[in-house]
Every structure is written in structure tokens, then in C-alpha cells.
Motif scaffolding. Structure first.
Motif, PDB file in Angstrom:
ATOM      1  N   LEU A 290      -4.957  -1.598  -6.018  1.00  0.00           N
ATOM      2  CA  LEU A 290      -6.062  -1.570  -4.994  1.00  0.00           C
ATOM      3  C   LEU A 290      -6.738  -2.122  -5.239  1.00  0.00           C
ATOM      4  CD1 LEU A 290      -5.887   2.059  -3.376  1.00  0.00           C
ATOM      5  CD2 LEU A 290      -4.702  -0.141  -2.529  1.00  0.00           C
ATOM      6  N   ALA A 291      -7.454  -1.628  -6.324  1.00  0.00           N
ATOM      7  CA  ALA A 291      -8.510  -3.044  -5.906  1.00  0.00           C
ATOM      8  C   ALA A 291      -7.641  -4.885  -6.512  1.00  0.00           C
ATOM      9  CB  ALA A 291      -9.294  -2.630  -7.755  1.00  0.00           C
ATOM     10  N   LEU A 292      -7.497  -4.540  -7.406  1.00  0.00           N
ATOM     11  CA  LEU A 292      -6.332  -6.385  -7.291  1.00  0.00           C
ATOM     12  C   LEU A 292      -5.793  -6.478  -5.624  1.00  0.00           C
ATOM     13  CD1 LEU A 292      -5.650  -8.713  -9.057  1.00  0.00           C
ATOM     14  CD2 LEU A 292      -2.927  -6.986  -9.336  1.00  0.00           C
ATOM     15  N   LEU A 293      -5.728  -5.514  -5.314  1.00  0.00           N
ATOM     16  CA  LEU A 293      -5.221  -6.454  -3.431  1.00  0.00           C
ATOM     17  C   LEU A 293      -6.512  -6.448  -3.221  1.00  0.00           C
ATOM     18  CD1 LEU A 293      -2.885  -3.968  -2.370  1.00  0.00           C
ATOM     19  CD2 LEU A 293      -2.864  -5.937  -2.963  1.00  0.00           C
TER      20      LEU A 293
ATOM     21  N   ARG B 195      -8.475   7.093   6.041  1.00  0.00           N
ATOM     22  CA  ARG B 195      -9.068   4.866   6.373  1.00  0.00           C
ATOM     23  C   ARG B 195      -7.754   4.638   6.508  1.00  0.00           C
ATOM     24  NH1 ARG B 195     -14.414   2.554   4.441  1.00  0.00           N
ATOM     25  NH2 ARG B 195     -12.161   1.144   5.729  1.00  0.00           N
ATOM     26  N   PHE B 196      -6.337   4.734   5.653  1.00  0.00           N
ATOM     27  CA  PHE B 196      -5.026   4.334   5.672  1.00  0.00           C
ATOM     28  C   PHE B 196      -4.946   4.542   6.445  1.00  0.00           C
ATOM     29  CE2 PHE B 196      -7.102   3.035   1.373  1.00  0.00           C
ATOM     30  CZ  PHE B 196      -5.994   1.611   0.780  1.00  0.00           C
ATOM     31  N   VAL B 197      -5.086   5.821   7.420  1.00  0.00           N
ATOM     32  CA  VAL B 197      -3.860   5.822   8.454  1.00  0.00           C
ATOM     33  C   VAL B 197      -4.361   4.837   9.733  1.00  0.00           C
ATOM     34  CG1 VAL B 197      -3.416   7.554  10.214  1.00  0.00           C
ATOM     35  CG2 VAL B 197      -3.000   8.263   7.623  1.00  0.00           C
ATOM     36  N   ALA B 198      -5.824   5.132   9.708  1.00  0.00           N
ATOM     37  CA  ALA B 198      -6.847   4.617  10.965  1.00  0.00           C
ATOM     38  C   ALA B 198      -5.734   2.946  10.560  1.00  0.00           C
ATOM     39  CB  ALA B 198      -7.937   4.056  10.365  1.00  0.00           C
TER      40      ALA B 198
ATOM     41  N   ILE C  77       0.796  -1.105   0.354  1.00  0.00           N
ATOM     42  CA  ILE C  77       0.228  -0.046   0.326  1.00  0.00           C
ATOM     43  C   ILE C  77       0.862   1.381   0.226  1.00  0.00           C
ATOM     44  CG2 ILE C  77      -1.390   1.463   1.695  1.00  0.00           C
ATOM     45  CD1 ILE C  77      -2.989  -1.677   2.603  1.00  0.00           C
ATOM     46  N   LEU C  78       2.059   1.448   0.471  1.00  0.00           N
ATOM     47  CA  LEU C  78       3.059   2.400   0.615  1.00  0.00           C
ATOM     48  C   LEU C  78       3.476   2.291  -0.741  1.00  0.00           C
ATOM     49  CD1 LEU C  78       4.834   2.447   4.481  1.00  0.00           C
ATOM     50  CD2 LEU C  78       2.565   3.777   3.109  1.00  0.00           C
ATOM     51  N   VAL C  79       4.230   1.948  -1.621  1.00  0.00           N
ATOM     52  CA  VAL C  79       4.583   1.675  -2.606  1.00  0.00           C
ATOM     53  C   VAL C  79       3.356   2.710  -3.289  1.00  0.00           C
ATOM     54  CG1 VAL C  79       4.897   0.707  -4.746  1.00  0.00           C
ATOM     55  CG2 VAL C  79       5.944  -0.209  -1.943  1.00  0.00           C
TER      56      VAL C  79
ATOM     57  N   ARG D 151     -14.029  -2.294   2.720  1.00  0.00           N
ATOM     58  CA  ARG D 151     -12.017  -2.535   3.546  1.00  0.00           C
ATOM     59  C   ARG D 151     -11.444  -1.074   2.674  1.00  0.00           C
ATOM     60  NH1 ARG D 151     -11.901  -8.672   1.585  1.00  0.00           N
ATOM     61  NH2 ARG D 151     -12.000  -7.362  -0.762  1.00  0.00           N
ATOM     62  N   PRO D 152     -10.881  -1.055   3.554  1.00  0.00           N
ATOM     63  CA  PRO D 152      -9.699   0.381   2.684  1.00  0.00           C
ATOM     64  C   PRO D 152      -9.104  -0.406   1.725  1.00  0.00           C
ATOM     65  CG  PRO D 152      -9.106  -0.487   5.277  1.00  0.00           C
ATOM     66  CD  PRO D 152      -9.820  -1.724   4.780  1.00  0.00           C
ATOM     67  N   THR D 153      -8.679  -1.067   1.582  1.00  0.00           N
ATOM     68  CA  THR D 153      -8.313  -1.373   0.214  1.00  0.00           C
ATOM     69  C   THR D 153     -10.063  -1.153  -0.717  1.00  0.00           C
ATOM     70  OG1 THR D 153      -8.830  -3.638  -0.253  1.00  0.00           O
ATOM     71  CG2 THR D 153      -6.145  -2.981   0.359  1.00  0.00           C
ATOM     72  N   VAL D 154     -10.565  -1.687  -0.598  1.00  0.00           N
ATOM     73  CA  VAL D 154     -11.306  -1.631  -1.803  1.00  0.00           C
ATOM     74  C   VAL D 154     -12.031   0.220  -1.852  1.00  0.00           C
ATOM     75  CG1 VAL D 154     -13.756  -2.174  -2.135  1.00  0.00           C
ATOM     76  CG2 VAL D 154     -12.601  -3.762  -1.785  1.00  0.00           C
ATOM     77  N   ALA D 155     -12.506   0.340  -0.540  1.00  0.00           N
ATOM     78  CA  ALA D 155     -12.597   1.851  -0.285  1.00  0.00           C
ATOM     79  C   ALA D 155     -12.063   2.979  -1.497  1.00  0.00           C
ATOM     80  CB  ALA D 155     -13.428   2.897   1.054  1.00  0.00           C
ATOM     81  N   GLY D 156      -9.959   2.775  -1.107  1.00  0.00           N
ATOM     82  CA  GLY D 156      -9.484   3.140  -1.910  1.00  0.00           C
ATOM     83  C   GLY D 156      -9.348   3.433  -2.602  1.00  0.00           C
TER      84      GLY D 156
END
Length: 446
Positions: free
Chosen positions: A431-434, A368-371, A266-268, A323-328
Motif C-alpha cells: 500500500l505504501a508503494l502504491l 476509507r476504502f469502501v468510501a 487494493i482488493l488483492v 490518500r486512502p493508500t497512504v492512510a491504509g
């Protein structure tokens, strides 16, 4: 997503495990209560925190006022040929110190008294701005002097911001730490928004001398407020190499990320995305001048739209389902559309609306991701993790400024908008793939 006035890593309150013990005399407080018996706001109950908070408001407003104002001055008044590169160099100078000096800042904040660091940083910034105001008022202000002032002010701010967050436990009681941190972060965004509104307007109406003088007054006022504030004494930090230091020292970021591969991915992903999102601060003045044919008031409108959207996103991001990855992925996809649309439709209202949407997406994703990282990273590793995360994400800011600034002299700003939107699509897909593969970290499904 890292973009001023509200960079994402800075929205993380200091972990309780990093809070020093409070054994000294508490700071001066005013026991104010309303007629109903409820406690008054923290800034009124605690004079020391109120003074430091007001100093923070002044410095945040000053730094955004300077950045937006000078960037517009370069594009609209000072440089005819190569305005894009000139603006890109300026924004790179404004963002580089926070990245390059991160280790130095961490050591200084740990070693020296926090009030001294805050006071001296604000006073030095005020002195630099005052000298720049006098120089600009005398006429013939050279561009190297502007870039040098930008580097100096950004360096002072690089020391001020993390030290302010770290000093919260020295200003308030344990029960008020969370409220104080949240209050500081929310008003920081508002102060930056106010400064962005004033920057370009001041340049158009009164010039760089008035802009620099206003920044000097804000910085020096902050230094005076902090000098008079009463900080709680805290115990000295362990010295490197001291045998009495805590053996359970925080681990390196490499070791942390080695155990959290999803966080690493996610950071990358967001570091790459920042190369396109951060360019908006270079694109706005170029788009205003070349496409909208607007003035400083138009820049103020666009900056206000972006900042307001980010502020609303920070408050509403936790309400996004999934989830954060989907929302992101959804938020980054919407942001890509919002950044690209001004490349197709050049209208003041459309552009302002698109920037508001883009700002909302950035604020929501950050929250979302900091949380998520707060839940996943062990408490002992959080201070080092979030400091390095800020540096990693921030490293893309000067690069984006230079690249898009240089490109702004070769292609239309409308093309830059399209490049921004298209450039985000790989991050959206990743992100969608994750999310589809179920590579969501435990705790991210909340």
C-alpha cells in the motif's frame, strides 16, 4: 478489512440507482415529534422499520453470542488435545456459508419476498438453536452436532444479512433510506459486541444448553417481529433471459476491475491481509487459556476491546488525513504492531489495549476504502461489485481459521500473534508503494 461484527463491504449503503420505485401504500408510521417540533427517531416514527431493526439486533447478538461462546467452550471445556484445530474448524464452519452460497443468496433475495426470506431464515435458525439446546441439556453433545449447528446458523445468517440491507427501501420513505441504512449498520456492530460479551460468560456460568437456548429465543423473537412488520410492495425483479430486462445490465467483476486496476490491486492486497487479521478470532480463546490463564470473563474483555475499537474506527476513519493508500498503509502498520505486541508482552491490560487499537485500525481502513470504491465504481455496477467484493474478502476467513487453528496445536499462541503482525508487513509495504508511486485512483485524494 473483514472481521465480525462489522465486515467492511456490509458498511456500504445500497446505491440510489438500485432503489425500487415506491408506488404502493407506505408502511405504517407513527407521526411522533418532540416538544420542540423535531422529528422523533426513525425507529419510533416507523413501526415496520422499528420491528425489523429490533429483529436485526436480536439476530446479530445471537450469532456473535453463539460463535464466541462455542469457540470458548471448545477450547476451555470440550477438547483437550487439538483444541486449536477444533476451534479453527468451528470458525471455518461459521464463515464458509456466506462465501460459498453468495450466488444462491443473491438469486433468492431477488426472487422471493424479502419479508418471507427474513422471517424464514430467523425461524429456521431459532429451530436449530432450540434443538441444539435440548440435545445439550440431555447430555453427551457430540462435536459433529455442534459443527452442523454452526453451519446451519451461518447459512441462515447468510440469507438474512443481505436481504435485510436490500429490504430497507420497502420499509422507509425515500428521504429516510440513508438514515435507515446508517442506523442499521451502526447498531449491528453494537449488537454483535453485546453478543460477544455474553457468549463466553454464559458458557462458563450456565453451559452450552443456556447459550443455545438464549440464541433460540433471540432468533424466534426476531422471526415474530418480522412476521408482524408491514413491508412495502416492490415490483418483481427481471427474470434472467427476459427480453424486457434492462439492456444496461451490470457488468461482471472482471470487466469492472479491468477498467480499475488500482481497485484490483487494493482488493488483492486486503484479501491477503485478511488471512492474518481474521485469525484473531481463533487466537483470542487460545491465548486466553494458554497464556493469560483466564476464564470466560477474560474472553469477553478481549472481544469487547476489539469490537469497541472497530466501532470507534468506523466513526472516525473519515477524519484520517491523506490518500486512502497512504492512510491504509499507516493503519495496517499500526495494526501489525498491535497484533504482534501480545506475543512479546503477556498482560491483560496490554492485550486488551492492543486489540482495541487493532480494531480501530480495521474499522478506519474499512471506511476509507469502501468510501473510495463508492466513488470509483459506476452506479450500475455497485450492487454486483460489493456483493462479489464481500465474497472475495470473506473467502480468506475460513482459510485463516483452519490454518491458525491447526498451528495453534503446534506452537504457542504468542508465536501466532507474532506471525499475525509479521504477515501484515507485505500488505503495508504494498500500500505504501502504491501511494508513493502515485497509483492512487482519482477521487482517493479527498
Amino acid at each position: 478489512m473483514s472481521h465480525p461484527p462489522a465486515p467492511a463491504p456490509e458498511t456500504t449503503p445500497p446505491p440510489d440507482s438500485a432503489t425500487p420505485p415506491h408506488t404502493a401504500t407506505p408502511p405504517a408510521t407513527a407521526p411522533l415529534r418532540s416538544a420542540e417540533g423535531r422529528r422523533a427517531p426513525l425507529v419510533l416514527r416507523n413501526r415496520a422499520f422499528g420491528a425489523v431493526w429490533l429483529g436485526q439486533v436480536l439476530t446479530q447478538a445471537a450469532v456473535r453470542m453463539f460463535q464466541v461462546g462455542v469457540s470458548w467452550w471448545l477450547v476451555a471445556h470440550a477438547v483437550r488435545d487439538g483444541a486449536g484445530l477444533a476451534s479453527g474448524l468451528f470458525m471455518a464452519a461459521c464463515t464458509l456459508p456466506a462465501v460459498a452460497l453468495a450466488p444462491v443468496v443473491a438469486r433468492a433475495v431477488a426472487r422471493f419476498a424479502h419479508r418471507s426470506v427474513l422471517r424464514n431464515s430467523a425461524a429456521l435458525a431459532g429451530t436449530v438453536a432450540a434443538v441444539l439446546a435440548l440435545w445439550a441439556g440431555a447430555g453427551g453433545l457430540p462435536l459433529p452436532a455442534v459443527y452442523g449447528a454452526a453451519l446451519a446458523l451461518a447459512t441462515c445468517q447468510a440469507f438474512f444479512d443481505p436481504c435485510l440491507t436490500t429490504s430497507v427501501p420497502e420499509l422507509v420513505e425515500d428521504a429516510d433510506i440513508e438514515a435507515a441504512t446508517g442506523f442499521e449498520l451502526s447498531t449491528q456492530s453494537l449488537a454483535g459486541l453485546g453478543g460477544a460479551l455474553l457468549g463466553a460468560l454464559t458458557v462458563d456460568r450456565a453451559g452450552v444448553p443456556a447459550l443455545a437456548a438464549g440464541c433460540a429465543a433471540a432468533y424466534l423473537g426476531a422471526a415474530l417481529l418480522i412476521a408482524g412488520a408491514r413491508f412495502r410492495a416492490s415490483g418483481p425483479a427481471p427474470v434472467c433471459g427476459d427480453d424486457t430486462a434492462d439492456p444496461a445490465a451490470p457488468r461482471t467483476l472482471r470487466r469492472i476491475l479491468g477498467e480499475l486496476p488500482s481497485v484490483r490491486r487494493i482488493l488483492v492486497c486486503f484479501t491477503a491481509a485478511n488471512l492474518f487479521t481474521a485469525a484473531v478470532f481463533v487466537v483470542i480463546p487460545l491465548y486466553t487459556r494458554s497464556v493469560l490463564r483466564g476464564a470466560g470473563a477474560t474472553v469477553a474483555l478481549l472481544e469487547a476491546s476489539l469490537g469497541t475499537g472497530a466501532l470507534v474506527g468506523a466513526f472516525t476513519g473519515t477524519r484520517i488525513p491523506g490518500r486512502p493508500t497512504v492512510a491504509g498503509a499507516y493503519c495496517l502498520g499500526l495494526m501489525a504492531l498491535a497484533l504482534a505486541l501480545p506475543g512479546l508482552v503477556a498482560h491483560h491490560a496490554v492485550v486488551a489495549g492492543c486489540l482495541a487499537v487493532a480494531g480501530w485500525c480495521a474499522g478506519a481502513v474499512s471506511v476509507r476504502f469502501v468510501a473510495l470504491f463508492q466513488r470509483l465504481v459506476p452506479a450500475a455496477d455497485k450492487p454486483g461489485f460489493f456483493a462479489v467484493m464481500q465474497a472475495v474478502l470473506g473467502a480468506s476467513l475460513p482459510v485463516a481459521s483452519l490454518v491458525f487453528g491447526f498451528a495453534g496445536d503446534l506452537v504457542s499462541p504468542r508465536t501466532l500473534c507474532l506471525v499475525q503482525g509479521i504477515g501484515l508487513l507485505p500488505a503495508v509495504g504494498y500500500l505504501a508503494l502504491l501511494g508513493r508511486r502515485g497509483a492512487e485512483p482519482i477521487g482517493g485524494a479527498r
